[in-house]
Design a protein around this motif. Structure first.
Motif, PDB file in Angstrom:
ATOM      1  N   ASN A  29       0.832  -1.201   0.000  1.00 53.60           N
ATOM      2  CA  ASN A  29       0.000   0.000   0.000  1.00 53.60           C
ATOM      3  C   ASN A  29       0.869   1.255   0.000  1.00 53.60           C
ATOM      4  OD1 ASN A  29      -2.637  -1.293   2.250  1.00 53.60           O
ATOM      5  ND2 ASN A  29      -2.182  -1.755   0.106  1.00 53.60           N
ATOM      6  N   ARG A  30       1.918   1.253   0.813  1.00 53.10           N
ATOM      7  CA  ARG A  30       2.810   2.411   0.876  1.00 53.10           C
ATOM      8  C   ARG A  30       3.507   2.643  -0.460  1.00 53.10           C
ATOM      9  NH1 ARG A  30       7.715   2.597   5.174  1.00 53.10           N
ATOM     10  NH2 ARG A  30       8.600   1.126   3.676  1.00 53.10           N
ATOM     11  N   ALA A  31       3.924   1.564  -1.106  1.00 54.68           N
ATOM     12  CA  ALA A  31       4.570   1.686  -2.409  1.00 54.68           C
ATOM     13  C   ALA A  31       3.624   2.285  -3.446  1.00 54.68           C
ATOM     14  CB  ALA A  31       5.077   0.315  -2.873  1.00 54.68           C
ATOM     15  N   LYS A  35      -0.339   6.896   2.450  1.00 53.74           N
ATOM     16  CA  LYS A  35       0.415   7.436   3.581  1.00 53.74           C
ATOM     17  C   LYS A  35       0.268   6.525   4.796  1.00 53.74           C
ATOM     18  CE  LYS A  35       0.126  12.243   2.025  1.00 53.74           C
ATOM     19  NZ  LYS A  35      -0.385  13.602   2.310  1.00 53.74           N
ATOM     20  N   VAL A  36       1.155   5.539   4.878  1.00 55.56           N
ATOM     21  CA  VAL A  36       1.186   4.644   6.036  1.00 55.56           C
ATOM     22  C   VAL A  36       2.059   5.308   7.098  1.00 55.56           C
ATOM     23  CG1 VAL A  36       1.834   2.362   6.887  1.00 55.56           C
ATOM     24  CG2 VAL A  36       0.865   2.601   4.589  1.00 55.56           C
ATOM     25  N   VAL A  37       1.450   5.736   8.203  1.00 53.24           N
ATOM     26  CA  VAL A  37       2.167   6.562   9.170  1.00 53.24           C
ATOM     27  C   VAL A  37       2.496   5.840  10.478  1.00 53.24           C
ATOM     28  CG1 VAL A  37       1.219   8.702   8.246  1.00 53.24           C
ATOM     29  CG2 VAL A  37      -0.001   7.507  10.092  1.00 53.24           C
ATOM     30  N   ALA A  38       1.873   4.676  10.710  1.00 51.37           N
ATOM     31  CA  ALA A  38       2.101   4.007  11.988  1.00 51.37           C
ATOM     32  C   ALA A  38       1.670   2.551  11.915  1.00 51.37           C
ATOM     33  CB  ALA A  38       1.326   4.714  13.112  1.00 51.37           C
ATOM     34  N   GLY A  39       2.156   1.790  12.890  1.00 51.68           N
ATOM     35  CA  GLY A  39       1.710   0.423  13.102  1.00 51.68           C
ATOM     36  C   GLY A  39       1.467   0.237  14.585  1.00 51.68           C
ATOM     37  N   THR A  40       0.728  -0.824  14.938  1.00 53.47           N
ATOM     38  CA  THR A  40       0.526  -1.113  16.360  1.00 53.47           C
ATOM     39  C   THR A  40       0.833  -2.569  16.659  1.00 53.47           C
ATOM     40  OG1 THR A  40      -1.831  -1.714  16.177  1.00 53.47           O
ATOM     41  CG2 THR A  40      -1.306   0.611  16.534  1.00 53.47           C
ATOM     42  N   ASN A  41       1.416  -2.773  17.809  1.00 55.82           N
ATOM     43  CA  ASN A  41       1.690  -4.101  18.331  1.00 55.82           C
ATOM     44  C   ASN A  41       2.019  -3.919  19.824  1.00 55.82           C
ATOM     45  OD1 ASN A  41       3.006  -6.538  19.181  1.00 55.82           O
ATOM     46  ND2 ASN A  41       3.423  -7.031  17.027  1.00 55.82           N
ATOM     47  N   PRO A  42       1.186  -4.494  20.714  1.00 50.56           N
ATOM     48  CA  PRO A  42       1.405  -4.290  22.144  1.00 50.56           C
ATOM     49  C   PRO A  42       2.789  -4.701  22.626  1.00 50.56           C
ATOM     50  CG  PRO A  42      -0.725  -5.316  21.748  1.00 50.56           C
ATOM     51  CD  PRO A  42       0.012  -5.325  20.450  1.00 50.56           C
ATOM     52  N   SER A 132      -8.737   4.000  -4.050  1.00 47.80           N
ATOM     53  CA  SER A 132      -9.076   5.190  -4.820  1.00 47.80           C
ATOM     54  C   SER A 132      -7.920   5.380  -5.795  1.00 47.80           C
ATOM     55  CB  SER A 132      -9.253   6.405  -3.906  1.00 47.80           C
ATOM     56  OG  SER A 132     -10.510   6.345  -3.272  1.00 47.80           O
ATOM     57  N   ALA A 133      -8.196   5.065  -7.045  1.00 45.07           N
ATOM     58  CA  ALA A 133      -7.142   4.925  -8.051  1.00 45.07           C
ATOM     59  C   ALA A 133      -6.224   6.140  -8.115  1.00 45.07           C
ATOM     60  CB  ALA A 133      -7.768   4.670  -9.421  1.00 45.07           C
ATOM     61  N   GLY A 134      -4.918   5.857  -7.959  1.00 49.16           N
ATOM     62  CA  GLY A 134      -3.907   6.895  -8.021  1.00 49.16           C
ATOM     63  C   GLY A 134      -3.759   7.701  -6.748  1.00 49.16           C
ATOM     64  N   GLN A 135      -4.561   7.416  -5.726  1.00 55.84           N
ATOM     65  CA  GLN A 135      -4.539   8.217  -4.505  1.00 55.84           C
ATOM     66  C   GLN A 135      -4.233   7.398  -3.250  1.00 55.84           C
ATOM     67  OE1 GLN A 135      -7.530  11.379  -4.020  1.00 55.84           O
ATOM     68  NE2 GLN A 135      -8.510  10.593  -5.860  1.00 55.84           N
ATOM     69  N   CYS A 136      -4.973   6.323  -3.040  1.00 57.68           N
ATOM     70  CA  CYS A 136      -4.863   5.592  -1.780  1.00 57.68           C
ATOM     71  C   CYS A 136      -5.327   4.153  -1.971  1.00 57.68           C
ATOM     72  CB  CYS A 136      -5.712   6.277  -0.708  1.00 57.68           C
ATOM     73  SG  CYS A 136      -5.653   5.507   0.933  1.00 57.68           S
ATOM     74  N   ASN A 137      -4.582   3.222  -1.391  1.00 62.87           N
ATOM     75  CA  ASN A 137      -4.915   1.803  -1.477  1.00 62.87           C
ATOM     76  C   ASN A 137      -4.748   1.194  -0.092  1.00 62.87           C
ATOM     77  OD1 ASN A 137      -5.416  -0.816  -2.291  1.00 62.87           O
ATOM     78  ND2 ASN A 137      -3.494  -1.077  -3.398  1.00 62.87           N
ATOM     79  N   ILE A 138      -5.844   0.723   0.500  1.00 61.34           N
ATOM     80  CA  ILE A 138      -5.794   0.096   1.815  1.00 61.34           C
ATOM     81  C   ILE A 138      -6.360  -1.310   1.683  1.00 61.34           C
ATOM     82  CG2 ILE A 138      -6.440   0.222   4.245  1.00 61.34           C
ATOM     83  CD1 ILE A 138      -7.014   3.192   3.858  1.00 61.34           C
ATOM     84  N   GLY A 139      -5.514  -2.316   1.905  1.00 59.48           N
ATOM     85  CA  GLY A 139      -5.980  -3.686   1.787  1.00 59.48           C
ATOM     86  C   GLY A 139      -5.080  -4.506   0.894  1.00 59.48           C
ATOM     87  N   ILE A 140      -5.672  -5.453   0.184  1.00 57.05           N
ATOM     88  CA  ILE A 140      -4.879  -6.433  -0.562  1.00 57.05           C
ATOM     89  C   ILE A 140      -5.036  -6.318  -2.070  1.00 57.05           C
ATOM     90  CG2 ILE A 140      -4.894  -8.040   1.384  1.00 57.05           C
ATOM     91  CD1 ILE A 140      -7.068  -9.632  -0.027  1.00 57.05           C
ATOM     92  N   THR A 141      -5.705  -5.285  -2.547  1.00 59.37           N
ATOM     93  CA  THR A 141      -5.871  -5.113  -3.990  1.00 59.37           C
ATOM     94  C   THR A 141      -4.550  -4.706  -4.628  1.00 59.37           C
ATOM     95  OG1 THR A 141      -8.158  -4.402  -3.667  1.00 59.37           O
ATOM     96  CG2 THR A 141      -7.147  -3.878  -5.779  1.00 59.37           C
ATOM     97  N   SER A 142      -4.226  -5.322  -5.748  1.00 64.52           N
ATOM     98  CA  SER A 142      -3.012  -4.971  -6.481  1.00 64.52           C
ATOM     99  C   SER A 142      -3.207  -3.617  -7.152  1.00 64.52           C
ATOM    100  CB  SER A 142      -2.700  -6.043  -7.529  1.00 64.52           C
ATOM    101  OG  SER A 142      -1.560  -5.696  -8.278  1.00 64.52           O
ATOM    102  N   GLY A 143      -2.353  -2.674  -6.813  1.00 64.26           N
ATOM    103  CA  GLY A 143      -2.521  -1.321  -7.324  1.00 64.26           C
ATOM    104  C   GLY A 143      -2.386  -1.201  -8.829  1.00 64.26           C
TER     105      GLY A 143
END
Length: 296
Positions: A29-31, A35-42, A132-143
């Motif tokens: 998604n970042r590639a 804008k991937v800005v963070a991750g979480t893991n306790p 959203s083509a050319g703007q943002c991809n969240i998930g597993i769809t191939s851009g």
């Protein structure tokens, strides 16, 4: 324009680790430009993984980064709590790709979101996500299968047919505004009607491609909504045309009971609402190409 997410959306990946699926897809998604800005893991709060700062909780991640969307890729037992954690942290848009969450857990989470967190939208579970083509991809769809620029918006219960439908349009030079995979589970956080309503309000989406499948009544409900509230042309395909009554497909929600939920019933309801109904994904692409040629 796009719906739900855009180039300014900032994403926190819940359940990130050096070997997690969340990291794998989050990096893709970042590639794409998301804008991937963070991750979480306790267990990994304070670490940085592949340039992504990791926090112990979503609340900490949102406070530090202002993340406006969450990408959840955790095992089924942990997913309901992860969804609620994101909502409690004030995240307005949550994408959960997790498959195998029990339906009663989905219903419980859905009702809590509606009751306690009306400002939060859940996409999924068991869905490919949103692009959203050319703007943002969240998930597993191939851009690389999405073509920016519109004028078509896509919404689908099926993940794989969603990919094919998008690629059919791209091959024909037809751009997309946003592709939304709502998932095939019995209790989706976002429905066909939610997405149709958003596309109807989006000035850059001029036509809508809808992919349904056997089981449940979502497509019939969408047909009634289209007839009354959607002014834009809609093309639809229902997966499972040849499935016999009682046959269960890959999704928990895709099961036919008697005459209810059959592809035939759904296709008839959509056709009666003025939707152009295709017999297969390729024909759906062809019908949409014809629609686009006649758009004003």
């Amino acid at each position: 324009m796009s719906i739900f997410v855009n180039a300014e959306t900032t994403v926190v990946i819940q359940g990130i680790s050096p070997t997690s699926q969340g990291l794998y897809h989050g990096l893709r998604n970042r590639a794409y430009g998301t804008k991937v800005v963070a991750g979480t893991n306790p267990k990994r709060g304070g670490e940085t993984i592949e340039g992504i700062p990791v926090f112990a909780s979503v609340a900490e991640a949102v406070e530090a980064t202002g993340a406006t969307a969450s990408f959840i890729s955790v095992p089924p037992p942990a997913a309901p709590a992860a969804i609620l954690e994101a909502a409690e942290a004030g995240v307005p848009f949550i994408v959960c790709i997790t498959e195998g969450i029990p339906a009663h857990d989905e219903a419980r989470v859905y009702n809590r979101l509606r009751r306690e967190f009306p400002g939060t939208r859940l996409l999924g579970p068991n869905c490919p996500g949103i692009i959203s083509a050319g703007q943002c991809n969240i998930g597993i769809t191939s851009g690389d299968i999405a073509l920016p620029g519109g004028p078509v918006g896509l919404v689908s219960r099926s993940g794989t047919v969603f990919y094919q439908a998008m690629y059919e349009l791209t091959q024909k030079g037809i751009g997309q505004t946003t592709g939304v995979g709502i998932g095939g589970d019995p209790v989706p956080g976002t429905s066909f009607i939610d997405v149709l309503q958003a596309f109807e309000a989006d000035p850059e989406t001029k036509a809508i491609l809808m992919i349904g499948e056997i089981g449940g009544s979502a497509e019939e409900e969408a047909a009634a909504f289209i007839k009354e509230h959607v002014s834009k042309p809609v093309v639809a395909y229902i997966a499972g045309v040849t499935a016999p009554p009682g046959r269960k497909m890959g999704h928990a929600g895709a099961i036919v009971s008697g005459s209810k939920g059959t592809a035939k019933a759904k296709m008839e309801a959509l056709a009666a609402a003025g939707v152009l109904v295709a017999q297969n994904p390729t024909e759906a692409g062809e019908k949409m190409a014809e629609v686009v040629r006649h758009l004003g």
